[in-house]
Design a protein around this motif. Structure first.
Motif, PDB file in Angstrom:
ATOM      1  N   THR A  15       3.850  -5.826   3.547  1.00 23.31           N
ATOM      2  CA  THR A  15       3.332  -4.507   3.933  1.00 23.31           C
ATOM      3  C   THR A  15       2.259  -4.128   2.913  1.00 23.31           C
ATOM      4  OG1 THR A  15       5.189  -3.453   2.793  1.00 23.31           O
ATOM      5  CG2 THR A  15       5.411  -3.806   5.162  1.00 23.31           C
ATOM      6  N   ALA A  16       2.543  -3.176   2.036  1.00 16.02           N
ATOM      7  CA  ALA A  16       1.529  -2.792   1.050  1.00 16.02           C
ATOM      8  C   ALA A  16       2.141  -2.696  -0.337  1.00 16.02           C
ATOM      9  CB  ALA A  16       0.910  -1.457   1.416  1.00 16.02           C
ATOM     10  N   TYR A  29       5.574   6.840 -11.514  1.00 16.25           N
ATOM     11  CA  TYR A  29       4.667   6.657 -10.370  1.00 16.25           C
ATOM     12  C   TYR A  29       5.125   5.470  -9.523  1.00 16.25           C
ATOM     13  CZ  TYR A  29       0.019   6.764  -8.087  1.00 16.25           C
ATOM     14  OH  TYR A  29      -1.027   6.870  -7.196  1.00 16.25           O
ATOM     15  N   ARG A  30       5.465   4.379 -10.218  1.00 15.22           N
ATOM     16  CA  ARG A  30       5.897   3.179  -9.484  1.00 15.22           C
ATOM     17  C   ARG A  30       7.172   3.464  -8.701  1.00 15.22           C
ATOM     18  NH1 ARG A  30       4.596   0.782 -14.658  1.00 15.22           N
ATOM     19  NH2 ARG A  30       6.805   0.466 -15.114  1.00 15.22           N
ATOM     20  N   LEU A  31       8.087   4.201  -9.334  1.00 21.11           N
ATOM     21  CA  LEU A  31       9.343   4.508  -8.647  1.00 21.11           C
ATOM     22  C   LEU A  31       9.096   5.378  -7.421  1.00 21.11           C
ATOM     23  CD1 LEU A  31      11.748   5.095 -11.675  1.00 21.11           C
ATOM     24  CD2 LEU A  31      11.985   3.333  -9.912  1.00 21.11           C
ATOM     25  N   MET A  32       8.203   6.352  -7.561  1.00 19.18           N
ATOM     26  CA  MET A  32       7.900   7.200  -6.400  1.00 19.18           C
ATOM     27  C   MET A  32       7.349   6.338  -5.256  1.00 19.18           C
ATOM     28  SD  MET A  32       8.842  10.245  -7.119  1.00 19.18           S
ATOM     29  CE  MET A  32       8.182  11.136  -5.721  1.00 19.18           C
ATOM     30  N   CYS A  33       6.400   5.462  -5.588  1.00 13.15           N
ATOM     31  CA  CYS A  33       5.803   4.630  -4.535  1.00 13.15           C
ATOM     32  C   CYS A  33       6.832   3.689  -3.932  1.00 13.15           C
ATOM     33  CB  CYS A  33       4.600   3.862  -5.090  1.00 13.15           C
ATOM     34  SG  CYS A  33       3.235   4.976  -5.470  1.00 13.15           S
ATOM     35  N   LYS A  34       7.701   3.167  -4.791  1.00 16.32           N
ATOM     36  CA  LYS A  34       8.769   2.280  -4.317  1.00 16.32           C
ATOM     37  C   LYS A  34       9.696   3.026  -3.355  1.00 16.32           C
ATOM     38  CE  LYS A  34       9.885  -1.760  -4.335  1.00 16.32           C
ATOM     39  NZ  LYS A  34      10.951  -2.566  -4.874  1.00 16.32           N
ATOM     40  N   ARG A  35      10.070   4.240  -3.751  1.00 20.39           N
ATOM     41  CA  ARG A  35      10.978   5.024  -2.898  1.00 20.39           C
ATOM     42  C   ARG A  35      10.356   5.306  -1.533  1.00 20.39           C
ATOM     43  NH1 ARG A  35      13.311   9.152  -7.616  1.00 20.39           N
ATOM     44  NH2 ARG A  35      14.287   7.448  -8.792  1.00 20.39           N
ATOM     45  N   PHE A  36       9.041   5.384  -1.496  1.00 21.96           N
ATOM     46  CA  PHE A  36       8.353   5.652  -0.233  1.00 21.96           C
ATOM     47  C   PHE A  36       7.980   4.365   0.491  1.00 21.96           C
ATOM     48  CE2 PHE A  36       8.298   9.895  -1.818  1.00 21.96           C
ATOM     49  CZ  PHE A  36       8.212  10.712  -0.688  1.00 21.96           C
ATOM     50  N   GLY A  37       8.318   3.203  -0.091  1.00 23.70           N
ATOM     51  CA  GLY A  37       8.159   1.971   0.685  1.00 23.70           C
ATOM     52  C   GLY A  37       7.209   0.925   0.139  1.00 23.70           C
ATOM     53  N   ALA A  38       6.660   1.108  -1.078  1.00 29.08           N
ATOM     54  CA  ALA A  38       5.776   0.064  -1.622  1.00 29.08           C
ATOM     55  C   ALA A  38       6.549  -1.254  -1.716  1.00 29.08           C
ATOM     56  CB  ALA A  38       5.251   0.466  -2.997  1.00 29.08           C
ATOM     57  N   ALA A  39       5.884  -2.342  -1.308  1.00 27.92           N
ATOM     58  CA  ALA A  39       6.568  -3.634  -1.234  1.00 27.92           C
ATOM     59  C   ALA A  39       6.678  -4.300  -2.600  1.00 27.92           C
ATOM     60  CB  ALA A  39       5.793  -4.557  -0.299  1.00 27.92           C
ATOM     61  N   PHE A 239       2.686   4.835   1.745  1.00 31.28           N
ATOM     62  CA  PHE A 239       3.606   3.698   1.894  1.00 31.28           C
ATOM     63  C   PHE A 239       4.630   3.963   3.005  1.00 31.28           C
ATOM     64  CE2 PHE A 239       2.047   3.291  -2.506  1.00 31.28           C
ATOM     65  CZ  PHE A 239       1.498   2.029  -2.411  1.00 31.28           C
ATOM     66  N   ARG A 240       4.990   5.231   3.161  1.00 31.70           N
ATOM     67  CA  ARG A 240       5.936   5.569   4.228  1.00 31.70           C
ATOM     68  C   ARG A 240       5.272   5.394   5.594  1.00 31.70           C
ATOM     69  NH1 ARG A 240       8.574  11.459   4.148  1.00 31.70           N
ATOM     70  NH2 ARG A 240       6.622  12.075   5.140  1.00 31.70           N
ATOM     71  N   GLU A 241       4.016   5.801   5.661  1.00 35.80           N
ATOM     72  CA  GLU A 241       3.301   5.673   6.936  1.00 35.80           C
ATOM     73  C   GLU A 241       3.169   4.192   7.326  1.00 35.80           C
ATOM     74  OE1 GLU A 241      -0.639   7.359   7.050  1.00 35.80           O
ATOM     75  OE2 GLU A 241      -0.729   7.152   9.238  1.00 35.80           O
ATOM     76  N   GLU A 246       4.923  -0.568  10.462  1.00 33.16           N
ATOM     77  CA  GLU A 246       5.401  -1.958  10.517  1.00 33.16           C
ATOM     78  C   GLU A 246       6.777  -2.066  11.175  1.00 33.16           C
ATOM     79  OE1 GLU A 246       3.565  -4.391  10.114  1.00 33.16           O
ATOM     80  OE2 GLU A 246       1.980  -3.855   8.714  1.00 33.16           O
ATOM     81  N   ASN A 247       7.578  -0.994  11.050  1.00 32.47           N
ATOM     82  CA  ASN A 247       8.912  -1.015  11.656  1.00 32.47           C
ATOM     83  C   ASN A 247       8.910  -0.479  13.077  1.00 32.47           C
ATOM     84  OD1 ASN A 247      10.031  -1.991   9.286  1.00 32.47           O
ATOM     85  ND2 ASN A 247      10.371   0.067   8.453  1.00 32.47           N
TER      86      ASN A 247
END
Ligand SMILES: Cc1cc2nc3c(=O)[nH]c(=O)nc-3n(C[C@H](O)[C@H](O)[C@H](O)COP(=O)(O)O)c2cc1C
Length: 331
Positions: A15-16, A29-39, A239-241, A246-247
């Motif tokens: 994904t992204a 920042y990384r955790l926030m992006c991860k929680r929203f779906g960063a791969a 990342f959520r979008e 993708e899902n």
């Protein structure tokens, strides 16, 4: 299209990913992006020589928490021996991937011969990569490059081939030259050319700011993974979008209320992870707070106010005022 790629032995969702960004993409920042779906996420760049000589900030920069995985730790340096030693040190933190920065344009880094200066010497870049690969053992080593040093010397394809031969397990390409810094548009055709020239995964990077530009990066370059930097400023929702798309799920954009709640969650995370006083940690949080307000009515004025914040309580109050402003306008 497969929904997972392998970087070495490490599976990463196709994904992204979040791009490494010094001074921005810290653990919170990384955790926030991860929680929203960063791969996949990457640390801020760490000086290879620096960590060989001093361990003052090593743990802060190199620690990988389980929630961040799969995560890469990024090193910069232009001396194979120091790179190998630094990799030995970084291995203690058990990163999933070790990435080498070959794209940083700032004079402080380029002046030492590291970062994008390596674009001018593909053989040295390959030697640095090879030293890292040997020291890394079974941890995959990747490299992040630019399209070239200048418009006249676009050499990403040659670099990528040499890095692949040196053992790189994937190559991220930011489609700008060093001379462009962050201006102009990223050249996606260079990323496509790299993809066609090597067999290891290619990570496409540059100017992905929304779902259409994300889809276009895959379409135009054929890359294996898309990497997003500035498009995630105050916007982990990107990342959520993408994950929703993708899902095959419906995507509901955040309301201003959700944006403000997410901003406050981000600030709380920054404060809880910081060893600094609340006031000093808030200084670092100010720009993030301002970014969460981008694109909304009255954001210019409120962004200015974000740069005055010195406590979490003030951030809560400002977020409430910002939300009220949007609601009053909607009535
Ligand atoms: C503030 C900032 C810090 C950055 N720091 C790094 C870094 O530490 N390592 C790196 O490889 N690239 C770094 N970059 C480059 C980004 O990873 C990315 O290649 C670039 O921003 C282009 O992607 P974008 O258009 O999605 O932002 C940085 C970029 C910015 C804006």
């Amino acid at each position: 299209m497969s929904d997972t790629i392998l970087i070495g032995r490490v599976p990463v969702k196709r994904t992204a990913a979040l791009a490494p960004m010094a001074g921005v993409a810290d653990r919170a920042y990384r955790l926030m992006c991860k929680r929203f779906g960063a791969a996949y996420v990457v640390s801020e760049m760490v000086s290879a020589k620096g960590i060989c000589y001093s361990d003052r900030k090593t743990a802060e920069l190199c620690t990988v928490t389980d929630e961040e995985r799969p995560m890469g730790v990024q090193l910069f340096g232009n001396e194979p021996e120091f790179m190998a030693k630094a990799v030995e040190i970084v291995k203690r933190y058990e990163p999933d991937i070790i990435d080498i920065n070959m794209g940083c344009p700032v004079p402080k880094v380029v002046g030492t011969g590291a970062g994008s200066a390596l674009m001018k010497d593909a053989d040295l870049a390959a030697a640095v990569c090879e030293a890292a690969v040997k020291a890394a053992g079974d941890i995959p080593v990747t490299a992040k490059i630019r399209s070239g040093w200048s418009a006249d010397t676009v050499n990403a394809v040659d670099m990528a081939k040499k890095l692949e031969a040196a053992g790189a397990a994937a190559i991220a390409v930011h489609g700008r030259t060093r001379d462009q810094f962050y201006s102009g548009a990223a050249d996606l055709n260079v990323i496509r050319d790299v993809k066609q020239a090597v067999s290891v995964p290619v990570i496409g990077n540059g100017d992905v700011t929304d779902l259409p530009s994300y889809l276009n990066m895959y379409r135009q370059t054929g890359c294996d993974l898309v990497m997003i930097g500035r498009g995630s400023y105050g916007n982990p929702f990107i990342f959520r979008e993408i994950a929703a798309y993708e899902n095959g799920e419906e995507y509901v954009p955040p309301t201003v209320g959700e944006k403000m709640q997410t901003m406050l969650e981000h600030i709380r995370l920054m404060l809880s992870l910081s060893e600094k006083s609340e006031e000093l940690a808030m200084h670092e949080a100010r720009k993030h707070a301002a970014w969460y307000m981008n694109g909304c009515y009255g954001s210019a004025k409120f962004r200015g106010m974000c740069y005055q914040l010195s406590s979490y309580a003030e951030a809560v109050e400002l977020a409430a005022r910002f939300e009220e402003l949007q609601l009053s306008r909607a009535q």
